[in-house]
Write a protein that holds these residues in place. Structure first.
Motif, short mmCIF file in Angstrom:
data_model
loop_
_atom_site.label_atom_id
_atom_site.label_comp_id
_atom_site.label_asym_id
_atom_site.label_seq_id
_atom_site.Cartn_x
_atom_site.Cartn_y
_atom_site.Cartn_z
N LEU A 17 2.70 -2.82 -0.08
CA LEU A 17 3.03 -2.21 -1.37
C LEU A 17 2.22 -0.93 -1.52
O LEU A 17 1.44 -0.55 -0.65
CB LEU A 17 2.72 -3.18 -2.51
CG LEU A 17 3.43 -4.55 -2.44
CD1 LEU A 17 3.07 -5.37 -3.68
CD2 LEU A 17 4.92 -4.41 -2.31
N SER A 18 2.38 -0.29 -2.66
CA SER A 18 1.70 0.99 -2.86
C SER A 18 0.19 0.85 -2.94
O SER A 18 -0.54 1.77 -2.56
CB SER A 18 2.23 1.66 -4.14
OG SER A 18 2.05 0.79 -5.26
N ASP A 19 -0.31 -0.27 -3.44
CA ASP A 19 -1.76 -0.42 -3.63
C ASP A 19 -2.36 -1.65 -2.94
O ASP A 19 -3.54 -1.93 -3.09
CB ASP A 19 -2.09 -0.49 -5.13
CG ASP A 19 -1.52 -1.73 -5.80
OD1 ASP A 19 -0.58 -2.34 -5.22
OD2 ASP A 19 -1.99 -2.09 -6.88
N ARG A 20 -1.56 -2.39 -2.17
CA ARG A 20 -2.04 -3.62 -1.53
C ARG A 20 -1.04 -4.04 -0.45
O ARG A 20 0.06 -3.48 -0.34
CB ARG A 20 -2.20 -4.72 -2.57
CG ARG A 20 -0.89 -5.26 -3.11
CD ARG A 20 -1.07 -6.11 -4.35
NE ARG A 20 -1.33 -5.28 -5.52
CZ ARG A 20 -1.55 -5.76 -6.74
NH1 ARG A 20 -1.56 -7.06 -6.94
NH2 ARG A 20 -1.78 -4.94 -7.75
N ALA A 21 -1.43 -5.07 0.28
CA ALA A 21 -0.52 -5.63 1.29
C ALA A 21 -0.69 -7.14 1.32
O ALA A 21 -1.80 -7.66 1.14
CB ALA A 21 -0.82 -5.03 2.66
N LEU A 22 0.41 -7.83 1.53
CA LEU A 22 0.37 -9.27 1.75
C LEU A 22 0.23 -9.47 3.26
O LEU A 22 1.09 -9.02 4.03
CB LEU A 22 1.65 -9.93 1.23
CG LEU A 22 1.66 -11.46 1.17
CD1 LEU A 22 0.60 -11.98 0.21
CD2 LEU A 22 3.04 -11.98 0.75
N VAL A 23 -0.87 -10.13 3.67
CA VAL A 23 -1.19 -10.22 5.10
C VAL A 23 -1.53 -11.64 5.48
O VAL A 23 -1.72 -12.51 4.62
CB VAL A 23 -2.37 -9.28 5.45
CG1 VAL A 23 -2.01 -7.82 5.16
CG2 VAL A 23 -3.63 -9.68 4.68
N LYS A 24 -1.63 -11.86 6.79
CA LYS A 24 -1.97 -13.18 7.33
C LYS A 24 -3.08 -13.05 8.37
O LYS A 24 -3.12 -12.08 9.12
CB LYS A 24 -0.76 -13.84 8.00
CG LYS A 24 0.28 -14.40 7.08
CD LYS A 24 1.43 -14.99 7.88
CE LYS A 24 1.01 -16.17 8.72
NZ LYS A 24 2.08 -16.68 9.56
N LYS A 25 -3.93 -14.08 8.39
CA LYS A 25 -4.97 -14.18 9.41
C LYS A 25 -5.20 -15.65 9.72
O LYS A 25 -5.43 -16.45 8.82
CB LYS A 25 -6.27 -13.53 8.90
CG LYS A 25 -7.40 -13.56 9.90
CD LYS A 25 -8.65 -12.86 9.36
CE LYS A 25 -9.33 -13.66 8.28
NZ LYS A 25 -10.64 -13.08 7.91
N LYS A 26 -5.07 -16.02 10.98
CA LYS A 26 -5.26 -17.40 11.42
C LYS A 26 -4.37 -18.37 10.62
O LYS A 26 -4.78 -19.47 10.28
CB LYS A 26 -6.72 -17.80 11.31
CG LYS A 26 -7.65 -16.99 12.20
CD LYS A 26 -9.10 -17.41 12.05
CE LYS A 26 -10.00 -16.57 12.95
NZ LYS A 26 -11.44 -16.92 12.79
N GLY A 27 -3.17 -17.93 10.31
CA GLY A 27 -2.21 -18.77 9.60
C GLY A 27 -2.30 -18.74 8.10
O GLY A 27 -1.46 -19.31 7.42
N VAL A 28 -3.33 -18.08 7.55
CA VAL A 28 -3.55 -18.06 6.10
C VAL A 28 -3.04 -16.75 5.52
O VAL A 28 -3.34 -15.67 6.04
CB VAL A 28 -5.04 -18.25 5.77
CG1 VAL A 28 -5.27 -18.17 4.26
CG2 VAL A 28 -5.54 -19.58 6.31
N THR A 29 -2.29 -16.84 4.43
CA THR A 29 -1.71 -15.67 3.78
C THR A 29 -2.53 -15.29 2.54
O THR A 29 -2.99 -16.16 1.80
CB THR A 29 -0.26 -15.96 3.35
OG1 THR A 29 0.52 -16.25 4.51
CG2 THR A 29 0.36 -14.77 2.63
#
Length: 365
Positions: free
Chosen positions: A345-357
């Motif tokens: 998004l413009s000010d953030r991102a939805l991300v994943k690491k080691k299966g966790v969102t």
């Protein structure tokens, strides 16, 4: 109801066992996962049900698994979705109306039924066309139908049980109802423990987490249960998990996953949330408070939590607004870490690491 069928197998010591569940017709993810774990003829692959349905390539996935079994050691256990078409083909037409309405009309072109009918040139306009399906499929797809009918409910080895939904006990398995073993919701919540490993899929593991969205397998050594459904196809940030059992199922357990998401590098540190919510299927009713260009501020009805939710995650039906799996969790991040990106998004991102969102508010490069 049909009784469970049990296949017994011997897994030689020294061989790596890979358990994969809930592929749901996502052949690209299956190929990606097998490549990531470097699957070879030295390994044993156990498909723990729901190979099919809900995804784009159910028929192709079925054929791929059948072909793989000709050159590699592959066992396929029946899941509740795998059982739908094979059970219908053995019926006598008494369920034509309900089967068509609640199966075909739910998934349409993403159903094995539709993909096989399209290849065979059979129309599917309504329940009246199902008689031709039941008559023609066994003749036009004899190998595929035979493979489906041969899938056991439970695969048992000296050290493990592999079953799609779950089992209530370790003995007299042939007395259990097959469907209850395939569709066994909230298996971990039943408080059961076993003397050897019970590996299950069916229930996406994120449903067990009230605070943090996680698609990573849940491995419980004290109860000897491993639940591995990563929500492939069903969840926007879902993944296909491979549970790795060393030494023919006698050794340590580990896992790898494939989610097909692009990977970027974090440019700054971020601390984890101290408190968060994971809105999951079945507990997903929300109240819209304020709409925005990318996110809508909502109140989660069950918890009262107020959080922003992606606009396209919201859907209304019969006056009730529900959302896809959503969270306000901020993922702990260290600059330089590689993150799988679900949405920017413009000010953030939805991300994943080691299966966790979770959400990340730093730069991505």
């Amino acid at each position: 109801m049909a009784k469970a069928t049990v296949q017994k197998a011997v897994f030689p010591a020294g061989r790596r066992v890979l358990a994969v569940s809930d592929i749901h017709g996502n052949l690209a993810f299956l190929k990606g996962l097998l490549g990531k774990v470097k699957f070879s003829r030295d390994d044993i692959l156990v498909l723990v049900g729901d190979l099919l349905e809900k995804g784009p390539e159910s028929l192709a996935t079925l054929r791929y698994c059948m072909k793989l079994g000709e050159t590699h050691t592959v066992y396929a256990v029946c899941g509740n979705c795998d059982d739908l078409l094979r059970r219908y083909l053995d019926s006598h037409g008494e369920r034509d109306e309900s089967f068509f309405r609640f199966y075909y009309e739910t998934w349409r072109e993403k159903s094995l039924l539709a993909q096989m009918a399209a290849e065979a040139g059979l129309p599917l306009r309504g329940p009246e066309d199902l008689e031709a399906v039941r008559r023609e499929f066994p003749k036009r797809f004899p190998r595929e139908v035979a493979y489906l009918r041969a899938m056991p409910t439970i695969l048992e080895t000296e050290d493990c049980f592999f079953v799609h939904g779950g089992i209530p006990r370790e003995d007299r398995l042939e007395e259990l109802e097959a469907w209850a073993c395939m569709k066994n919701d909230d298996f971990l919540g039943q408080g059961l423990s076993f003397s050897k490993w019970v590996v299950v899929g069916h229930w996406p593991v994120t449903l067990y987490h009230a605070d943090i969205p996680s698609a990573a397998p849940i491995i419980l050594p004290e109860r000897r249960i491993a639940s591995i459904d990563g929500g492939c196809v069903l969840k926007v940030d879902g993944q296909l998990n491979a549970l790795i059992l060393a030494d023919g199922g006698r050794g340590e357990l580990s896992w790898l996953a494939y989610d097909g998401l692009p990977v970027m590098v974090a440019g700054a540190d971020q601390a984890a949330s101290e408190d968060s919510v994971n809105i999951r299927w079945g507990r997903d009713e929300v109240e819209v408070l304020e709409e925005g260009p990318e996110l809508t501020l909502c109140r989660h009805v069950e918890t009262g939590r107020v959080l922003p939710i992606l606009n396209d995650y919201l859907h209304a039906r019969k006056g009730t607004v529900r959302c896809e799996d959503s969270t306000d969790y901020r993922l702990p991040v260290t600059a330089g870490e590689r993150l799988a990106v679900v949405r920017r998004l413009s000010d953030r991102a939805l991300v994943k690491k080691k299966g966790v969102t979770g959400w990340y508010f730093g730069p991505l490069v």
